[in-house]
Motif scaffolding. Structure first.
Motif, PDB file in Angstrom:
ATOM      1  N   THR A  87       0.813  -1.215   0.000  1.00  0.00           N
ATOM      2  CA  THR A  87       0.000   0.000   0.000  1.00  0.00           C
ATOM      3  C   THR A  87       0.849   1.269   0.000  1.00  0.00           C
ATOM      4  O   THR A  87       0.300   2.367  -0.085  1.00  0.00           O
ATOM      5  CB  THR A  87      -0.928   0.025   1.226  1.00  0.00           C
ATOM      6  OG1 THR A  87      -0.153  -0.160   2.409  1.00  0.00           O
ATOM      7  CG2 THR A  87      -1.976  -1.075   1.125  1.00  0.00           C
ATOM      8  N   ARG A  88       2.155   1.155   0.104  1.00  0.00           N
ATOM      9  CA  ARG A  88       3.050   2.303  -0.020  1.00  0.00           C
ATOM     10  C   ARG A  88       3.593   2.427  -1.435  1.00  0.00           C
ATOM     11  O   ARG A  88       4.555   3.143  -1.672  1.00  0.00           O
ATOM     12  CB  ARG A  88       4.221   2.190   0.964  1.00  0.00           C
ATOM     13  CG  ARG A  88       3.843   2.241   2.426  1.00  0.00           C
ATOM     14  CD  ARG A  88       3.157   3.529   2.824  1.00  0.00           C
ATOM     15  NE  ARG A  88       3.952   4.713   2.547  1.00  0.00           N
ATOM     16  CZ  ARG A  88       3.466   5.948   2.468  1.00  0.00           C
ATOM     17  NH1 ARG A  88       2.174   6.154   2.622  1.00  0.00           N
ATOM     18  NH2 ARG A  88       4.254   6.971   2.246  1.00  0.00           N
ATOM     19  N   GLN A  89       3.003   1.709  -2.390  1.00  0.00           N
ATOM     20  CA  GLN A  89       3.437   1.701  -3.791  1.00  0.00           C
ATOM     21  C   GLN A  89       4.841   1.113  -3.930  1.00  0.00           C
ATOM     22  O   GLN A  89       5.524   1.338  -4.927  1.00  0.00           O
ATOM     23  CB  GLN A  89       3.369   3.104  -4.398  1.00  0.00           C
ATOM     24  CG  GLN A  89       1.945   3.677  -4.432  1.00  0.00           C
ATOM     25  CD  GLN A  89       1.858   5.047  -5.075  1.00  0.00           C
ATOM     26  OE1 GLN A  89       2.411   6.015  -4.563  1.00  0.00           O
ATOM     27  NE2 GLN A  89       1.165   5.142  -6.199  1.00  0.00           N
ATOM     28  N   ASN A  90       5.282   0.340  -2.936  1.00  0.00           N
ATOM     29  CA  ASN A  90       6.575  -0.325  -2.951  1.00  0.00           C
ATOM     30  C   ASN A  90       6.395  -1.808  -3.265  1.00  0.00           C
ATOM     31  O   ASN A  90       5.287  -2.277  -3.525  1.00  0.00           O
ATOM     32  CB  ASN A  90       7.266  -0.177  -1.588  1.00  0.00           C
ATOM     33  CG  ASN A  90       7.702   1.244  -1.312  1.00  0.00           C
ATOM     34  OD1 ASN A  90       8.085   1.973  -2.211  1.00  0.00           O
ATOM     35  ND2 ASN A  90       7.653   1.643  -0.043  1.00  0.00           N
ATOM     36  N   ILE A  91       7.497  -2.552  -3.184  1.00  0.00           N
ATOM     37  CA  ILE A  91       7.444  -4.004  -3.280  1.00  0.00           C
ATOM     38  C   ILE A  91       8.260  -4.599  -2.146  1.00  0.00           C
ATOM     39  O   ILE A  91       9.265  -4.022  -1.720  1.00  0.00           O
ATOM     40  CB  ILE A  91       7.970  -4.517  -4.646  1.00  0.00           C
ATOM     41  CG1 ILE A  91       7.696  -6.018  -4.808  1.00  0.00           C
ATOM     42  CG2 ILE A  91       9.444  -4.200  -4.831  1.00  0.00           C
ATOM     43  CD1 ILE A  91       7.984  -6.565  -6.203  1.00  0.00           C
ATOM     44  N   GLN A  92       7.785  -5.725  -1.601  1.00  0.00           N
ATOM     45  CA  GLN A  92       8.472  -6.446  -0.541  1.00  0.00           C
ATOM     46  C   GLN A  92       8.807  -7.862  -0.999  1.00  0.00           C
ATOM     47  O   GLN A  92       8.038  -8.476  -1.739  1.00  0.00           O
ATOM     48  CB  GLN A  92       7.591  -6.546   0.710  1.00  0.00           C
ATOM     49  CG  GLN A  92       7.284  -5.227   1.361  1.00  0.00           C
ATOM     50  CD  GLN A  92       6.371  -5.343   2.558  1.00  0.00           C
ATOM     51  OE1 GLN A  92       6.034  -4.328   3.159  1.00  0.00           O
ATOM     52  NE2 GLN A  92       5.959  -6.555   2.929  1.00  0.00           N
ATOM     53  N   PHE A  93       9.940  -8.355  -0.509  1.00  0.00           N
ATOM     54  CA  PHE A  93      10.313  -9.755  -0.689  1.00  0.00           C
ATOM     55  C   PHE A  93      10.437 -10.381   0.695  1.00  0.00           C
ATOM     56  O   PHE A  93      11.156  -9.857   1.566  1.00  0.00           O
ATOM     57  CB  PHE A  93      11.618  -9.862  -1.476  1.00  0.00           C
ATOM     58  CG  PHE A  93      11.489  -9.405  -2.904  1.00  0.00           C
ATOM     59  CD1 PHE A  93      10.969 -10.250  -3.870  1.00  0.00           C
ATOM     60  CD2 PHE A  93      11.838  -8.114  -3.264  1.00  0.00           C
ATOM     61  CE1 PHE A  93      10.827  -9.826  -5.185  1.00  0.00           C
ATOM     62  CE2 PHE A  93      11.702  -7.677  -4.576  1.00  0.00           C
ATOM     63  CZ  PHE A  93      11.191  -8.532  -5.540  1.00  0.00           C
TER      64      PHE A  93
END
Length: 562
Positions: A87-93
């Motif tokens: 939801t922060r327009q980021n990506i997580q791994f």
């Protein structure tokens, strides 16, 4: 889109070298975990339940196809074959090994990306409208201003150790698609009566343990003073924000404690010393940054009907209705790729899908794409005449679910399956609800509605502003779910109201069904769920939901929803 200059390249290289040394010292036992925590957080690395999670910055949600391909590479080489858009327009791994993190950051740097300030008590990733630059209702493209904010805030020495994390959003259109009211600072672009550009400044919004809508502290701020005024806000917060209790450390608590008028007075007093300082923006500086965001080489195209020749294709028509948005340039369309296919965790994409979307960006959208804070992806510049061909391609890859803005377009955090902060699992709840209501005709009949799910009070799933919000809670060591209704983002933001006692996981699909029953029964024509709640109140929903006991897995006949 913005490209790194020599300073960006230099500071990112130096940060990687610094971090590589820190990791080696941690592995070698020279640093304790307590000493290492702030160092890794500064580089976006969290320790979760089963492994490290790395959060990568995607400034204002804008990506090149090369950067997207790097995500696919990281997913394959360092993770378990997928990534999670947030939801922060980021990506997580979510499955990262500590020893490999310096190499990941080096790989990211090769495509002008990093993980700096995606964690820690600092100014986080600047977010904006996912349709920035192409929105039909845009006043001005906010991306140059977002980029100026990014450059100003990155490694800002005065604001590297704030009382708590700090989030800024900027909206440049008539419609707020950046949820500015629930950010620490929310900026809305305006034109005054003289046609001059400026910002309405909101401060003190946020979700989490104490959900609050931001307060307007400046109705019109000339654009030249954006940085100096934000610096004044930050200085007041940095000086007076609480550091003795992290649950009361956000700027919203400070503003609530002193009051809007007093807070504004303090900011204005601080700004009196900053107005006209070196941080004052100039026309030349804005022109320099804006040059990175010039429109692509659009063709001169006629407006066409995307359904022409395909009138009998219901699946395609549904997709056009929900996933294709109006573009400001004739002959083009904005396309939203849904990451909400039933059976897939919301926001997740496989390495193969990520590579595929990068290819689509090259072929259909001038090599660029966007991440939305609803956890979907956007191709912003698609020729209308190519929509049917594009739909066929994305449908084959599971990215064409025609549900944007509908019930199964859920926002959902990773929850207890991954996050060590979570009180309850959120992904199984999302999956059960999606499976229960996996009927596109039914969802279209219900209409636009936001269902947001968080696994804990930190509200990464934005449950406070969902039409229906679901919060995981710990009840005597068991996982239960609290439900709120009437939340909204956009131009009429609202914080949802809790309807009553919490529910078990198995009860949740039936709870959603009963809430929908009341909405369909009592709504007026074209009335949004939040508007219905505001008009009739929570009581009718609460009465219906709790009228009879809900058995685990209970089903209601489909005819009850119409």
């Amino acid at each position: 889109m913005y490209r790194y200059d020599q300073y960006d390249h230099l500071i990112v290289r130096e940060r990687i070298a610094q971090y590589r040394d820190q990791v080696q010292r941690r592995i070698g036992g020279e640093l304790t975990e307590e000493e290492f925590v702030p160092l890794r957080l500064q580089n976006g690395l969290y320790m979760q339940r089963h492994a490290y999670m790395l959060r990568i910055a995607v400034p204002y949600g804008l990506l090149s196809s090369a950067q997207m391909r790097m995500f696919a590479h990281i997913a394959r080489k360092y993770d378990r074959g997928y990534g999670h858009f947030t939801t922060r327009q980021n990506i997580q791994f979510n499955w990262i090994e500590l020893e490999q993190t310096p190499d990941i950051l080096a790989d990211l740097a090769s495509v002008e990306m990093h993980a700096i300030q995606t964690s820690g008590n600092c100014i986080r990733n600047i977010t904006s409208d996912e349709y920035a630059g192409v929105a039909f209702d845009e006043i001005i493209d906010p991306r140059p201003y977002a980029e100026v904010l990014r450059q100003w805030s990155t490694f800002h020495p005065e604001f590297a150790a704030l009382p708590r994390k700090f989030k800024v959003a900027i909206n440049g259109a008539e419609t707020d698609r950046a949820a500015i009211a629930v950010h620490d600072i929310g900026l809305t672009v305006l034109r005054n009566e003289a046609g001059e550009i400026g910002f309405q400044v909101m401060v003190g919004g946020g979700m989490g343990r104490t959900p609050i809508l931001g307060s307007v502290v400046r109705e019109f701020l000339p654009w030249q003073h954006m940085l100096t005024y934000i610096e004044a806000v930050m200085r007041v917060y940095n000086q007076y924000g609480r550091r003795d209790n992290k649950y009361k450390a956000r700027i919203k608590i400070l503003l609530k404690a002193v009051g809007v008028e007093e807070f504004t007075r303090q900011v204005e007093a601080e700004w009196a010393d900053l107005e006209g300082s070196a941080s004052t923006l100039t026309t030349d500086e804005m022109a320099r940054v804006a040059a990175y965001f010039t429109p692509p080489a659009y063709k001169t195209l006629p407006e066409t009907d995307p359904l022409a020749g395909h009138e009998d294709n219901k699946a395609y028509a549904n997709w056009v209705k929900r996933n294709v948005k109006r573009h400001k340039v004739p002959g083009y369309a904005v396309v939203v790729l849904s990451l909400k296919k039933t059976g897939v965790p919301p926001g997740d994409a496989t390495a193969e899908q990520i590579d595929f979307v990068a290819e689509l960006a090259d072929r259909y959208a001038f090599g660029e794409l966007r991440v939305t804070h609803e956890q979907n992806l956007v191709l912003a510049d698609v020729e209308q005449s190519l929509l049917f061909t594009l739909w066929q391609e994305v449908k084959a890859r599971g990215l064409a679910t025609p549900n944007i803005g509908l019930l199964t377009d859920m926002i959902c955090c990773p929850g207890g399956d991954f996050c060590s902060l979570a009180n309850a699992k959120s992904l199984p709840i999302a999956a059960a609800i999606a499976e229960r209501f996996d009927n596109i005709d039914f969802q279209h009949d219900i209409g636009e509605i936001e269902l947001n799910i968080s696994g804990c009070i930190n509200a990464c799933g934005h449950h406070h502003v969902g039409s229906i919000g679901v919060l995981g809670v710990d009840k005597d060591g068991s996982e239960w779910y609290q439900v709120s209704i009437g939340g909204a983002q956009g131009n009429a933001p609202a914080i949802g109201k809790i309807i009553g006692p919490s529910f078990s996981a198995l009860q949740m699909p039936e709870v959603i069904g009963r809430l929908l029953n009341v909405y369909v029964r009592d709504r007026q024509e074209d009335e949004h769920f939040a508007a219905t709640v505001q008009r009739i109140g929570v009581a009718p929903f609460k009465e219906y939901v709790y009228a009879t006991p809900i058995k685990a897995g209970q089903l209601v006949g489909e005819d009850e929803y119409v």
